[in-house]
Each structure stands twice: as C-alpha cells, then as structure tokens.
Design an enzyme around this catalytic site. Structure first.
Site, PDB file in Angstrom:
ATOM      1  N   SER A   1      42.792  45.300  47.321  1.00 51.41           N
ATOM      2  CA  SER A   1      43.433  44.319  48.193  1.00 51.41           C
ATOM      3  C   SER A   1      44.581  43.584  47.504  1.00 51.41           C
ATOM      4  O   SER A   1      45.359  42.889  48.150  1.00 51.41           O
ATOM      5  CB  SER A   1      42.405  43.297  48.688  1.00 51.41           C
ATOM      6  OG  SER A   1      41.817  42.599  47.595  1.00 51.41           O
TER       7      SER A   1
ATOM      8  N   ILE B   1      46.968  45.885  40.853  1.00 56.34           N
ATOM      9  CA  ILE B   1      47.127  47.308  40.558  1.00 56.34           C
ATOM     10  C   ILE B   1      46.527  48.164  41.661  1.00 56.34           C
ATOM     11  O   ILE B   1      47.126  49.159  42.087  1.00 56.34           O
ATOM     12  CB  ILE B   1      46.503  47.653  39.195  1.00 56.34           C
ATOM     13  CG1 ILE B   1      47.305  47.006  38.059  1.00 56.34           C
ATOM     14  CG2 ILE B   1      46.431  49.164  38.994  1.00 56.34           C
ATOM     15  CD1 ILE B   1      46.670  47.148  36.683  1.00 56.34           C
TER      16      ILE B   1
ATOM     17  N   ASP C   1      30.908  44.479  47.444  1.00 56.41           N
ATOM     18  CA  ASP C   1      30.898  44.026  46.059  1.00 56.41           C
ATOM     19  C   ASP C   1      30.441  45.180  45.176  1.00 56.41           C
ATOM     20  O   ASP C   1      29.292  45.627  45.272  1.00 56.41           O
ATOM     21  CB  ASP C   1      29.947  42.834  45.918  1.00 56.41           C
ATOM     22  CG  ASP C   1      29.893  42.268  44.511  1.00 56.41           C
ATOM     23  OD1 ASP C   1      30.536  42.848  43.602  1.00 56.41           O
ATOM     24  OD2 ASP C   1      29.207  41.256  44.306  1.00 56.41           O
ATOM     25  N   VAL C   2      31.311  45.675  44.311  1.00 55.12           N
ATOM     26  CA  VAL C   2      30.964  46.844  43.498  1.00 55.12           C
ATOM     27  C   VAL C   2      29.826  46.553  42.531  1.00 55.12           C
ATOM     28  O   VAL C   2      29.219  47.487  41.993  1.00 55.12           O
ATOM     29  CB  VAL C   2      32.193  47.380  42.725  1.00 55.12           C
ATOM     30  CG1 VAL C   2      33.292  47.801  43.680  1.00 55.12           C
ATOM     31  CG2 VAL C   2      32.703  46.363  41.720  1.00 55.12           C
TER      32      VAL C   2
ATOM     33  N   SER D   1      41.982  50.032  30.084  1.00 53.78           N
ATOM     34  CA  SER D   1      42.911  48.997  29.638  1.00 53.78           C
ATOM     35  C   SER D   1      43.251  49.222  28.180  1.00 53.78           C
ATOM     36  O   SER D   1      42.469  49.810  27.422  1.00 53.78           O
ATOM     37  CB  SER D   1      42.274  47.614  29.808  1.00 53.78           C
ATOM     38  OG  SER D   1      43.062  46.602  29.199  1.00 53.78           O
TER      39      SER D   1
ATOM     40  N   TYR E   1      34.894  41.392  28.181  1.00 49.27           N
ATOM     41  CA  TYR E   1      35.743  42.284  28.979  1.00 49.27           C
ATOM     42  C   TYR E   1      36.095  43.567  28.238  1.00 49.27           C
ATOM     43  O   TYR E   1      36.005  44.671  28.789  1.00 49.27           O
ATOM     44  CB  TYR E   1      37.015  41.520  29.357  1.00 49.27           C
ATOM     45  CG  TYR E   1      38.093  42.318  30.039  1.00 49.27           C
ATOM     46  CD1 TYR E   1      38.016  42.631  31.396  1.00 49.27           C
ATOM     47  CD2 TYR E   1      39.238  42.743  29.339  1.00 49.27           C
ATOM     48  CE1 TYR E   1      39.030  43.347  32.027  1.00 49.27           C
ATOM     49  CE2 TYR E   1      40.249  43.443  29.965  1.00 49.27           C
ATOM     50  CZ  TYR E   1      40.144  43.748  31.311  1.00 49.27           C
ATOM     51  OH  TYR E   1      41.140  44.451  31.937  1.00 49.27           O
TER      52      TYR E   1
ATOM     53  N   LYS F   1      35.909  47.897  29.220  1.00 50.86           N
ATOM     54  CA  LYS F   1      37.034  48.821  29.336  1.00 50.86           C
ATOM     55  C   LYS F   1      36.887  49.998  28.373  1.00 50.86           C
ATOM     56  O   LYS F   1      37.276  51.129  28.695  1.00 50.86           O
ATOM     57  CB  LYS F   1      38.356  48.077  29.101  1.00 50.86           C
ATOM     58  CG  LYS F   1      38.682  47.083  30.215  1.00 50.86           C
ATOM     59  CD  LYS F   1      38.758  47.784  31.572  1.00 50.86           C
ATOM     60  CE  LYS F   1      39.153  46.859  32.694  1.00 50.86           C
ATOM     61  NZ  LYS F   1      39.306  47.555  33.989  1.00 50.86           N
TER      62      LYS F   1
ATOM     63  N   THR G   1      49.715  44.801  29.347  1.00 51.01           N
ATOM     64  CA  THR G   1      49.726  43.512  30.036  1.00 51.01           C
ATOM     65  C   THR G   1      50.498  43.665  31.340  1.00 51.01           C
ATOM     66  O   THR G   1      51.721  43.790  31.347  1.00 51.01           O
ATOM     67  CB  THR G   1      50.370  42.428  29.162  1.00 51.01           C
ATOM     68  OG1 THR G   1      49.676  42.349  27.912  1.00 51.01           O
ATOM     69  CG2 THR G   1      50.300  41.073  29.861  1.00 51.01           C
TER      70      THR G   1
ATOM     71  N   ASN H   1      45.580  37.618  35.212  1.00 51.14           N
ATOM     72  CA  ASN H   1      46.146  36.934  34.039  1.00 51.14           C
ATOM     73  C   ASN H   1      47.231  35.916  34.370  1.00 51.14           C
ATOM     74  O   ASN H   1      47.898  35.413  33.469  1.00 51.14           O
ATOM     75  CB  ASN H   1      46.694  37.963  33.041  1.00 51.14           C
ATOM     76  CG  ASN H   1      47.754  38.871  33.643  1.00 51.14           C
ATOM     77  OD1 ASN H   1      48.440  38.498  34.585  1.00 51.14           O
ATOM     78  ND2 ASN H   1      47.880  40.076  33.102  1.00 51.14           N
TER      79      ASN H   1
END
Length: 253
Positions: A14, A17, A63-64, A143, A156, A160, A188, A194
């Site tokens: 939504s 990325i 919701d995953v 990432s 986090y 990744k 980034t 962010n």
C-alpha cells in the site's frame, strides 16, 4: 513488457517499495495482487494506478504476522487473477530502538512480521506454484542490513539476514519445481519506515555523502531489479542476491 501475461503478488504494497514495485510490475504487463495491513486508502490508490494501466489488480487486507493470512492472501489472489507467476515478499517493519532496553513485544513483533510472516507467505506461494506445475519466481525484499549492523536495528537486521538465508535454502528446496528464489538488498530508501530517522537534515546529508551515486534511494529504484528477477530473463538465476544501494555497501570503509 517483460511480465506480460504474468500474475505478480506483492506483500506490504500500500506504500513505499511494495507500492512502487506493484505498479512497476503492472507497467511491464503483469496483473497484480496486493497485500496490505491497515492503509486501505493507499491500497485503493495502488489498485487504481494499476487499473489505469489496463491491468487487473486486487487488494487483500491481512496482517502477515498471522500465519493464516498467508494462505488467505494466496487463495484469494489466485481466485481473482487465476494463478501466480511471481511472489514478492516485501512487508516489513523497523521500529528503531536501542538494544539494552529493547521491549520484548517490539522484538517479537518485528520477528513475526519480517521473518515469520515471510516464511509462511513464501511457503504458501511455493505450494501454489508447485500445484500449477510450471515454476515461478519468489523474491524477498531483504536489505543492506542483512550485511551490516545498525545500533538501533538489533531486532531488524537479523530478520533481513534471515530472509536472505531463507531464499538460499528455498532455492535448493524448490529448484526441482523450477521455482527460483532470490533476494534484493535495498540500501537506504526513502520510505515511511525511515522518514522520522532521516528528518534530521544533517544526518540525511551525511548518509547521502556515503553513497557513491550521490543520493538516497527512491522506492522506484527497486522496480527494475524486481521485474528482472520476476521475468524470464532471470530464468537461470536462483539463490542469488543483488544490492540496490547506489554503492553504499562498498563505500562503508
């Protein structure tokens, strides 16, 4: 039109990325199913943009972090669009927080969304591709954080790295079914995740100064790499990873 006739599913689509990639795949001819968690307006806008390109689109809320969401998303997407050719696991969160007082719920929620959710989504997509019998492409939006640490990302960065590891193992497990599994490593990228962290103009300029291409990334910078991996041009590419970071990683020394 590298994806003409294909159906692409994207999670967390939504905004950011995921939205850019979903619309970009439609620009290359794909019909697209979008998963989203809360932003109904953003999902509706993405669907409208895809339909304006003459492609079919459907937005499915879920919701995953809930394993049941995976099967529901895949089933409803295939019911609406007929099949699945490529699956892009993009949904993720990064609530920045210091390590020593990391709340248990912040850590666990990040794990459930970013890693557990990805596992069950990829599993559900792969099972449907196996049933179809003609292969497919699975792409994980990992990432640069899979390769380097972050003081306020101790919850986090492991997710990744785990996504990339999942793609490597899934590439082995699914190769016999002609299902390719690859990772993208964005640097980034300016998104809602962010925007608060980069609101400090001095910090933003400092980050830009470390990127050889001289700018921070935009969500649209992920379209080309995603379309490539989803397309038949990448038919012999699996278990691989691609940095999409403007050269940031090689300039970190």
């Amino acid at each position: 039109m590298l994806l003409e006739g294909k159906v692409v599913l994207v999670t967390g689509a939504s905004a950011g990325i995921g939205r850019a990639v979903a619309i970009g795949c439609a620009e290359h001819g794909a019909d697209v199913a979008l998963n989203f968690s809360r932003d109904q307006a953003g999902a509706d806008g993405a669907v409208a943009a895809i339909e304006a390109l003459g492609r079919r689109a459907v937005a499915i809320q879920g919701d995953v972090a809930d394993p049941q969401t995976a099967r529901d998303f895949i089933d409803r997407a295939v019911d609406a669009l007929g099949r699945i050719d490529a699956f892009v696991n993009n949904a993720g969160i990064c609530p920045f927080h210091a390590f020593l007082d990391m709340p248990v719920e912040t850590f666990e929620r990040t794990m459930r969304v970013n890693l557990h959710g990805a596992y069950f989504m990829v599993q559900a997509a792969a099972n449907r591709m196996v049933e179809q019998g003609d292969g497919g492409s699975i792409i994980a939006m990992s990432s640069i954080s899979a390769l380097v640490g972050g003081e306020y990302q101790t919850h986090y960065t492991p997710t990744k790295a785990g996504l990339h590891s999942l793609m490597q193992s899934a590439a082995i497990a699914l190769g016999r079914h002609n299902i390719r599994c690859n990772s993208l490593f964005p640097g980034t990228i300016l998104t809602d995740i962010n925007k608060d962290d980069l609101a400090d103009e001095n910090k933003r300029r400092s980050m830009e100064g470390r990127v050889p291409l001289g700018r921070l990334g935009q969500p649209e910078d992920l379209i080309g790499p995603t379309v490539f991996l989803a397309s038949d041009l990448a038919r012999y590419v699996t278990g691989a990873s691609l940095l999409v970071d403007g050269g940031l990683y090689v300039n970190l020394q």
